[in-house]
Design a protein around this motif. Structure first.
Motif, PDB file in Angstrom:
ATOM      1  N   HIS B 105     -19.120 -22.228  15.083  1.00 19.32           N
ATOM      2  CA  HIS B 105     -19.147 -23.579  14.523  1.00 19.32           C
ATOM      3  C   HIS B 105     -19.887 -24.560  15.428  1.00 19.32           C
ATOM      4  N   SER B 106     -20.505 -24.048  16.472  1.00 17.72           N
ATOM      5  CA  SER B 106     -21.100 -24.911  17.493  1.00 17.72           C
ATOM      6  C   SER B 106     -22.260 -25.749  16.973  1.00 17.72           C
ATOM      7  N   SER B 107     -22.990 -25.188  16.034  1.00 16.86           N
ATOM      8  CA  SER B 107     -24.143 -25.949  15.538  1.00 16.86           C
ATOM      9  C   SER B 107     -23.681 -27.102  14.647  1.00 16.86           C
ATOM     10  N   MET B 108     -22.531 -26.913  14.007  1.00 17.27           N
ATOM     11  CA  MET B 108     -21.997 -27.954  13.120  1.00 17.27           C
ATOM     12  C   MET B 108     -21.134 -28.956  13.892  1.00 17.27           C
ATOM     13  N   HIS B 109     -20.366 -28.437  14.845  1.00 20.71           N
ATOM     14  CA  HIS B 109     -19.363 -29.287  15.495  1.00 20.71           C
ATOM     15  C   HIS B 109     -19.504 -29.216  17.008  1.00 20.71           C
ATOM     16  N   GLU B 110     -19.910 -30.333  17.557  1.00 21.66           N
ATOM     17  CA  GLU B 110     -20.156 -30.422  18.995  1.00 21.66           C
ATOM     18  C   GLU B 110     -18.890 -30.077  19.808  1.00 21.66           C
ATOM     19  N   HIS B 111     -17.707 -30.454  19.308  1.00 18.38           N
ATOM     20  CA  HIS B 111     -16.474 -30.145  20.062  1.00 18.38           C
ATOM     21  C   HIS B 111     -16.278 -28.641  20.195  1.00 18.38           C
ATOM     22  N   CYS B 112     -16.724 -27.880  19.188  1.00 18.51           N
ATOM     23  CA  CYS B 112     -16.618 -26.420  19.284  1.00 18.51           C
ATOM     24  C   CYS B 112     -17.584 -25.872  20.346  1.00 18.51           C
ATOM     25  N   ARG B 113     -18.716 -26.513  20.481  1.00 18.26           N
ATOM     26  CA  ARG B 113     -19.681 -26.086  21.497  1.00 18.26           C
ATOM     27  C   ARG B 113     -19.133 -26.337  22.906  1.00 18.26           C
ATOM     28  N   VAL B 114     -18.586 -27.544  23.106  1.00 16.89           N
ATOM     29  CA  VAL B 114     -17.994 -27.860  24.407  1.00 16.89           C
ATOM     30  C   VAL B 114     -16.837 -26.905  24.707  1.00 16.89           C
ATOM     31  N   CYS B 115     -15.998 -26.681  23.715  1.00 17.93           N
ATOM     32  CA  CYS B 115     -14.818 -25.829  23.905  1.00 17.93           C
ATOM     33  C   CYS B 115     -15.230 -24.380  24.206  1.00 17.93           C
ATOM     34  N   ALA B 116     -16.248 -23.896  23.504  1.00 13.47           N
ATOM     35  CA  ALA B 116     -16.721 -22.525  23.756  1.00 13.47           C
ATOM     36  C   ALA B 116     -17.191 -22.379  25.208  1.00 13.47           C
ATOM     37  N   ASP B 117     -17.853 -23.416  25.718  1.00 12.77           N
ATOM     38  CA  ASP B 117     -18.315 -23.376  27.117  1.00 12.77           C
ATOM     39  C   ASP B 117     -17.130 -23.281  28.087  1.00 12.77           C
ATOM     40  N   VAL B 118     -16.118 -24.112  27.848  1.00 14.97           N
ATOM     41  CA  VAL B 118     -14.940 -24.092  28.726  1.00 14.97           C
ATOM     42  C   VAL B 118     -14.275 -22.715  28.671  1.00 14.97           C
ATOM     43  N   CYS B 119     -14.147 -22.176  27.466  1.00 13.06           N
ATOM     44  CA  CYS B 119     -13.507 -20.863  27.309  1.00 13.06           C
ATOM     45  C   CYS B 119     -14.273 -19.788  28.080  1.00 13.06           C
ATOM     46  N   ARG B 120     -15.587 -19.862  28.025  1.00 12.22           N
ATOM     47  CA  ARG B 120     -16.389 -18.847  28.736  1.00 12.22           C
ATOM     48  C   ARG B 120     -16.229 -18.965  30.245  1.00 12.22           C
ATOM     49  N   ARG B 121     -16.195 -20.210  30.725  1.00 10.90           N
ATOM     50  CA  ARG B 121     -15.972 -20.402  32.167  1.00 10.90           C
ATOM     51  C   ARG B 121     -14.599 -19.868  32.568  1.00 10.90           C
ATOM     52  N   CYS B 122     -13.618 -20.132  31.716  1.00  6.58           N
ATOM     53  CA  CYS B 122     -12.251 -19.707  32.028  1.00  6.58           C
ATOM     54  C   CYS B 122     -12.150 -18.175  31.989  1.00  6.58           C
ATOM     55  N   GLU B 123     -12.776 -17.573  31.008  1.00  7.60           N
ATOM     56  CA  GLU B 123     -12.786 -16.105  30.947  1.00  7.60           C
ATOM     57  C   GLU B 123     -13.382 -15.526  32.235  1.00  7.60           C
ATOM     58  N   LYS B 124     -14.478 -16.141  32.663  1.00 12.56           N
ATOM     59  CA  LYS B 124     -15.146 -15.656  33.875  1.00 12.56           C
ATOM     60  C   LYS B 124     -14.215 -15.773  35.097  1.00 12.56           C
ATOM     61  N   SER B 125     -13.514 -16.889  35.203  1.00 12.06           N
ATOM     62  CA  SER B 125     -12.567 -17.074  36.312  1.00 12.06           C
ATOM     63  C   SER B 125     -11.497 -15.992  36.316  1.00 12.06           C
ATOM     64  N   CYS B 126     -10.971 -15.693  35.134  1.00 17.36           N
ATOM     65  CA  CYS B 126      -9.923 -14.666  35.036  1.00 17.36           C
ATOM     66  C   CYS B 126     -10.490 -13.307  35.444  1.00 17.36           C
ATOM     67  N   ARG B 127     -11.669 -12.994  34.963  1.00 18.68           N
ATOM     68  CA  ARG B 127     -12.276 -11.691  35.290  1.00 18.68           C
ATOM     69  C   ARG B 127     -12.608 -11.603  36.783  1.00 18.68           C
ATOM     70  N   ASP B 128     -13.054 -12.718  37.355  1.00 19.04           N
ATOM     71  CA  ASP B 128     -13.350 -12.726  38.797  1.00 19.04           C
ATOM     72  C   ASP B 128     -12.091 -12.405  39.603  1.00 19.04           C
ATOM     73  N   LEU B 129     -10.967 -12.998  39.197  1.00 16.46           N
ATOM     74  CA  LEU B 129      -9.723 -12.732  39.917  1.00 16.46           C
ATOM     75  C   LEU B 129      -9.283 -11.282  39.743  1.00 16.46           C
ATOM     76  N   LEU B 130      -9.580 -10.725  38.589  1.00 12.69           N
ATOM     77  CA  LEU B 130      -9.232  -9.326  38.356  1.00 12.69           C
ATOM     78  C   LEU B 130     -10.115  -8.398  39.195  1.00 12.69           C
ATOM     79  N   GLY B 131     -11.213  -8.946  39.633  1.00  9.78           N
ATOM     80  CA  GLY B 131     -12.074  -8.215  40.585  1.00  9.78           C
ATOM     81  C   GLY B 131     -12.895  -7.164  39.935  1.00  9.78           C
TER      82      GLY B 131
END
Lengths: 131, 131, 131, 131
Positions: B105-131
Motif C-alpha cells: 500500500h506504500s504507493s497509495m499511502h505514505e504512512h504505510c511506506r514509513v511504517c514498512a521502513d521502520v518494520c524492516r529496520r526492526c527486523e534487521k535489529s532482531c536478526r543482528d541480535l540473533l547473530g
C-alpha cells in the motif's frame, strides 16, 4: 471462557480451529498472564526476595509473551500462519521456563505452586494448537 | 535511544551483548510498536478501509510482539536464552510480514511506506541480535 | 521521535494538537515505559533488593500506564476526549509517583536517577497536553 | 477467576479489599480486554467496515486501558492509592465509552452486543472498587 467463546462465535469470520478449543487456549493465556503478574508481586512481598529474583524476571517475561499471544489468537480469523506458529512456540517455551522456575519454589511458596500449574496448563494449550 | 543506553549502562548487571547494539535494538522495537499502532489508525482513517483490513491486523500483531520483545530485552541481564532467541525470531517474522503487507500500500499511502521502513529496520535489529 | 512525527504527518486525519508536540509526548511515553522496565530489572539486580521493592512495583505500574497512554495518543485522530484527559491525568500521576520513588534511591543507584529524570519529563509532557 | 483468587490468597501480603471482590474485578478486566480485542477484529471482518471505525478505535483504547488496570490490581498489595483510583476512574470511563459505542451496533452485530455487556460489567466492577 464463556464470554470469549461468545465473542468467537459471533465473529463474522470462520475460526481456523474448533471455537471451544480456541476459546480455551485464549482463556489460559490471559489467565497465565494474570497469574504471572501476581506471582511476581507475591515474590516481591516475601521476606527473602533475593532467591526469587530469577522467578520474578521469568514471571514478567511470561506475562508479556502470553498477553501478546492471547491478543493474536483473539484476532480470530488470522489463519495459523507461520508467524502465529512461531509465537505459539515461543509462548509454550516461556510457560515451560516459568513453570520450571516456579516449581523450584513451590514447597516454600504456595503462589509459585499455583502459578506453575497455570503455566503448565497454558503450555499444553499452546502445544495443542500447534499440534 | 540515549536514555535507553544510559539505563543499560547504569544497570548493575552485565549486558549479554554490546550495550550500544542492545540499546539500538530496543529503541527500534518500541519505535516499531509505535509506528504500527499509528499505521493501523491511519489505515482506519482512509476513505477505503476494506483493502487495508489485512494491513491493520498485521500492524496490531506486529505492535504487540514488538512490545513484548522490547520489554524482554529491557530486562537486561537475561542472557540470550533459547526463549529470548525464539521471541527474537518470532519478532523478526512479525516485522517481515508487516513490512511486506505495508509495502503493498506504500504507493497509495505514505504512512504505510514509513511504517514498512521502520518494520524492516526492526527486523534487521532482531536478526543482528540473533547473530 | 522523527519516525513518530513522520507517521503522524502522513496520517489522513488531523491531529488534535500540533504534531511536533504530540510526537514529542508519544516519544516520552514509550521512552518512559522502556526506562521503567529496565529500572525494575536493575533494582532486581542490586545486592540489596528489599529496600527497592516499592520502587520495582512503581516502575511496573508506570510502564504499563505509559504504554497504554502512548498507544491511545498514537491513535491520532482521537480527539482530546474526556477519556483521553483521564488517562493523561492518571499517567502524569504515575510518572510523578515513580519519579518520587526513584529519587529516594538516586544517590545510591544511578539507574534510579536516570529513570526519575525520564519520569519527570514524561509527566511534564502529559501535563502540557492537558494544559 | 478461581486461579486469580488462589493467587491472591497465597500472596504474602494483605489485599486492600475482600479477595473475592478483587479477583472478580481482575477477571472482568482481562475478560473485557480480550472481548474488545476480538470485537475490533470482528468489526474489521464485517462487509461494511466504515461505520465501525469509531467502534474499532474505542475497542483498542478500552483493551489497552483494561490490561494496564488489570495488571495494577494484580500487584495485590498496592493499596488503593490515589494513582490506583485515577486508573480505575479512567478505566470505568473507557468501558462506559466502549459500551455506548458498541451498543449503537448491537442490533446489527451480535459481537458488539456481547462486547457491550462485558464492558458494562467491567465498568461496574471498577466503580464498585472505587466505592
Amino acid at each position: 471462557m464463556q464470554t470469549t467463546l461468545n465473542m468467537l462465535k459471533t465473529h463474522p469470520g470462520q475460526t481456523w480451529t474448533d471455537p471451544e478449543r480456541l476459546a480455551g487456549a485464549i482463556a489460559e493465556l490471559y489467565s497465565c498472564a494474570q497469574a504471572c503478574t501476581t506471582c511476581a508481586d507475591a515474590c516481591l512481598g516475601e521476606k527473602e526476595v533475593q532467591p526469587l529474583v530469577a522467578c520474578i524476571r521469568t514471571n514478567l517475561d511470561c506475562a508479556d509473551i502470553c498477553l501478546a499471544t492471547g491478543a493474536m489468537l483473539s484476532r480470530v480469523t488470522s489463519s495459523p500462519t507461520e508467524l502465529l506458529r512461531s509465537m505459539l512456540g515461543a509462548c509454550a517455551k516461556a510457560c515451560n521456563t516459568c513453570a520450571a522456575e516456579c516449581s523450584k519454589h513451590s514447597s516454600m511458596h504456595e503462589h509459585c505452586r499455583v502459578c506453575a500449574d497455570v503455566c503448565r496448563r497454558c503450555e499444553k494449550s499452546c502445544r495443542d494448537l500447534l499440534g
